[in-house]
Motif scaffolding. Sequence first.
Motif, PDB file in Angstrom:
ATOM      1  N   ALA A   1       3.027   7.645   1.566  1.00 46.07           N
ATOM      2  CA  ALA A   1       3.924   6.485   1.495  1.00 46.07           C
ATOM      3  C   ALA A   1       4.740   6.352   2.770  1.00 46.07           C
ATOM      4  O   ALA A   1       4.948   5.241   3.276  1.00 46.07           O
ATOM      5  N   SER A   2       5.177   7.462   3.313  1.00 46.41           N
ATOM      6  CA  SER A   2       5.950   7.443   4.546  1.00 46.41           C
ATOM      7  C   SER A   2       5.102   6.934   5.717  1.00 46.41           C
ATOM      8  O   SER A   2       5.537   6.066   6.474  1.00 46.41           O
ATOM      9  N   ALA A   3       3.903   7.455   5.843  1.00 46.46           N
ATOM     10  CA  ALA A   3       3.012   6.999   6.916  1.00 46.46           C
ATOM     11  C   ALA A   3       2.727   5.504   6.769  1.00 46.46           C
ATOM     12  O   ALA A   3       2.683   4.763   7.758  1.00 46.46           O
ATOM     13  N   GLY A   4       2.569   5.046   5.525  1.00 44.48           N
ATOM     14  CA  GLY A   4       2.339   3.625   5.282  1.00 44.48           C
ATOM     15  C   GLY A   4       3.535   2.771   5.658  1.00 44.48           C
ATOM     16  O   GLY A   4       3.379   1.660   6.180  1.00 44.48           O
ATOM     17  N   LEU A   5       4.740   3.270   5.400  1.00 43.44           N
ATOM     18  CA  LEU A   5       5.936   2.535   5.785  1.00 43.44           C
ATOM     19  C   LEU A   5       6.075   2.472   7.303  1.00 43.44           C
ATOM     20  O   LEU A   5       6.520   1.457   7.852  1.00 43.44           O
ATOM     21  N   HIS A   6       5.665   3.547   7.982  1.00 38.77           N
ATOM     22  CA  HIS A   6       5.651   3.501   9.453  1.00 38.77           C
ATOM     23  C   HIS A   6       4.659   2.441   9.941  1.00 38.77           C
ATOM     24  O   HIS A   6       4.941   1.700  10.890  1.00 38.77           O
ATOM     25  N   MET A   7       3.505   2.356   9.293  1.00 41.87           N
ATOM     26  CA  MET A   7       2.526   1.335   9.681  1.00 41.87           C
ATOM     27  C   MET A   7       3.115  -0.059   9.458  1.00 41.87           C
ATOM     28  O   MET A   7       3.004  -0.933  10.328  1.00 41.87           O
TER      29      MET A   7
ATOM     30  N   VAL B   1       0.845  -1.199   0.000  1.00 46.81           N
ATOM     31  CA  VAL B   1       0.000   0.000   0.000  1.00 46.81           C
ATOM     32  C   VAL B   1       0.879   1.246   0.000  1.00 46.81           C
ATOM     33  O   VAL B   1       0.648   2.192  -0.759  1.00 46.81           O
ATOM     34  N   ALA B   2       1.901   1.250   0.847  1.00 46.70           N
ATOM     35  CA  ALA B   2       2.802   2.407   0.904  1.00 46.70           C
ATOM     36  C   ALA B   2       3.468   2.639  -0.449  1.00 46.70           C
ATOM     37  O   ALA B   2       3.525   3.776  -0.934  1.00 46.70           O
ATOM     38  N   LEU B   3       3.938   1.571  -1.073  1.00 47.18           N
ATOM     39  CA  LEU B   3       4.614   1.713  -2.361  1.00 47.18           C
ATOM     40  C   LEU B   3       3.655   2.170  -3.452  1.00 47.18           C
ATOM     41  O   LEU B   3       4.060   2.889  -4.378  1.00 47.18           O
ATOM     42  N   SER B   4       2.381   1.809  -3.332  1.00 42.95           N
ATOM     43  CA  SER B   4       1.418   2.236  -4.349  1.00 42.95           C
ATOM     44  C   SER B   4       1.284   3.757  -4.367  1.00 42.95           C
ATOM     45  O   SER B   4       0.994   4.340  -5.413  1.00 42.95           O
ATOM     46  N   HIS B   5       1.532   4.394  -3.240  1.00 41.80           N
ATOM     47  CA  HIS B   5       1.498   5.860  -3.181  1.00 41.80           C
ATOM     48  C   HIS B   5       2.689   6.482  -3.909  1.00 41.80           C
ATOM     49  O   HIS B   5       2.627   7.641  -4.323  1.00 41.80           O
ATOM     50  N   LEU B   6       3.772   5.712  -4.053  1.00 43.83           N
ATOM     51  CA  LEU B   6       4.964   6.235  -4.729  1.00 43.83           C
ATOM     52  C   LEU B   6       4.865   6.153  -6.246  1.00 43.83           C
ATOM     53  O   LEU B   6       5.554   6.898  -6.945  1.00 43.83           O
ATOM     54  N   ILE B   7       4.032   5.274  -6.739  1.00 45.56           N
ATOM     55  CA  ILE B   7       3.956   5.027  -8.182  1.00 45.56           C
ATOM     56  C   ILE B   7       3.690   6.318  -8.955  1.00 45.56           C
ATOM     57  O   ILE B   7       4.277   6.558  -9.999  1.00 45.56           O
ATOM     58  N   ARG B   8       2.829   7.169  -8.428  1.00 45.08           N
ATOM     59  CA  ARG B   8       2.451   8.386  -9.153  1.00 45.08           C
ATOM     60  C   ARG B   8       3.413   9.555  -8.945  1.00 45.08           C
ATOM     61  O   ARG B   8       3.265  10.604  -9.549  1.00 45.08           O
ATOM     62  N   GLU B   9       4.391   9.374  -8.082  1.00 48.19           N
ATOM     63  CA  GLU B   9       5.307  10.459  -7.742  1.00 48.19           C
ATOM     64  C   GLU B   9       6.406  10.634  -8.774  1.00 48.19           C
ATOM     65  O   GLU B   9       6.895   9.660  -9.348  1.00 48.19           O
ATOM     66  N   LYS B  10       6.791  11.879  -8.981  1.00 43.18           N
ATOM     67  CA  LYS B  10       7.947  12.190  -9.829  1.00 43.18           C
ATOM     68  C   LYS B  10       9.140  12.378  -8.889  1.00 43.18           C
ATOM     69  O   LYS B  10       9.286  13.396  -8.234  1.00 43.18           O
ATOM     70  N   TRP B  11       9.944  11.340  -8.811  1.00 40.14           N
ATOM     71  CA  TRP B  11      11.087  11.328  -7.916  1.00 40.14           C
ATOM     72  C   TRP B  11      12.178  10.544  -8.631  1.00 40.14           C
ATOM     73  O   TRP B  11      11.974   9.396  -9.023  1.00 40.14           O
ATOM     74  N   GLU B  12      13.302  11.182  -8.806  1.00 40.38           N
ATOM     75  CA  GLU B  12      14.381  10.589  -9.599  1.00 40.38           C
ATOM     76  C   GLU B  12      14.822   9.224  -9.071  1.00 40.38           C
ATOM     77  O   GLU B  12      15.095   8.308  -9.836  1.00 40.38           O
ATOM     78  N   GLY B  13      14.884   9.064  -7.776  1.00 37.37           N
ATOM     79  CA  GLY B  13      15.349   7.807  -7.188  1.00 37.37           C
ATOM     80  C   GLY B  13      14.268   6.769  -6.979  1.00 37.37           C
ATOM     81  O   GLY B  13      14.515   5.715  -6.399  1.00 37.37           O
ATOM     82  N   LYS B  14      13.067   7.069  -7.448  1.00 35.82           N
ATOM     83  CA  LYS B  14      11.920   6.196  -7.186  1.00 35.82           C
ATOM     84  C   LYS B  14      12.134   4.773  -7.691  1.00 35.82           C
ATOM     85  O   LYS B  14      11.844   3.815  -6.972  1.00 35.82           O
TER      86      LYS B  14
END
Length: 184
Positions: free
Chosen positions: A122-128, A43-56
């Motif tokens: 994504a961060s909150a999900g990783l904490h969970m 779930v946390a990673l699914s929040h990253l999919i839409r992000e524009k982040w070079e290291g993603k």
Amino acid sequence: MRIYTRSGDKGQTSLIYGDRVDKSDLRVEAYGTCDEANSAIGVALSHLIREKWEGKTEFLSSMQKIQTILFHVGAELATPKGKKVTWELKKEHIDELEQYIDKWDADLAELNNFILPSGHEASAGLHMARTIVRRAERTAVALGDEVNTLVVSYLNRLSDLLFVAARYVNQHLGGKELPLHPDV
């Protein structure tokens, strides 16, 4: 193949090799909690999919590898003591977690206080996921010598990694870390 078997309708399930145990068995709790943690990571990673982040891409690849190993850790927990596991956790897997931790932590500001799980989704999900992994670790510890000691070490290190990963995501995606205010 049907998804339902009806074999668990009376509160029992099968371990790997077919041994029947109650669904309340600590071993079932341990591997079920690994599965829960794996889902929370997803779930946390699914929040990253839409992000524009070079290291993603590199980060996602690392985390998906960790998810695969966590799945195998669950399978190891589902294998009765004395039976051969189909995939064996090795110290190298723990070493790899430590390498990720060191790499990601090197980019982070030093912590001078506790922080609340917060920031980017994504961060909150990783904490969970981190807290779920801690529960899996406690359950694995309760199994005592029924469990490969590397499993406990892996889960311990994975929770550390998820804490660092949550902070790393916040830093790269502009999530705000909220410090704990003990005087509230």
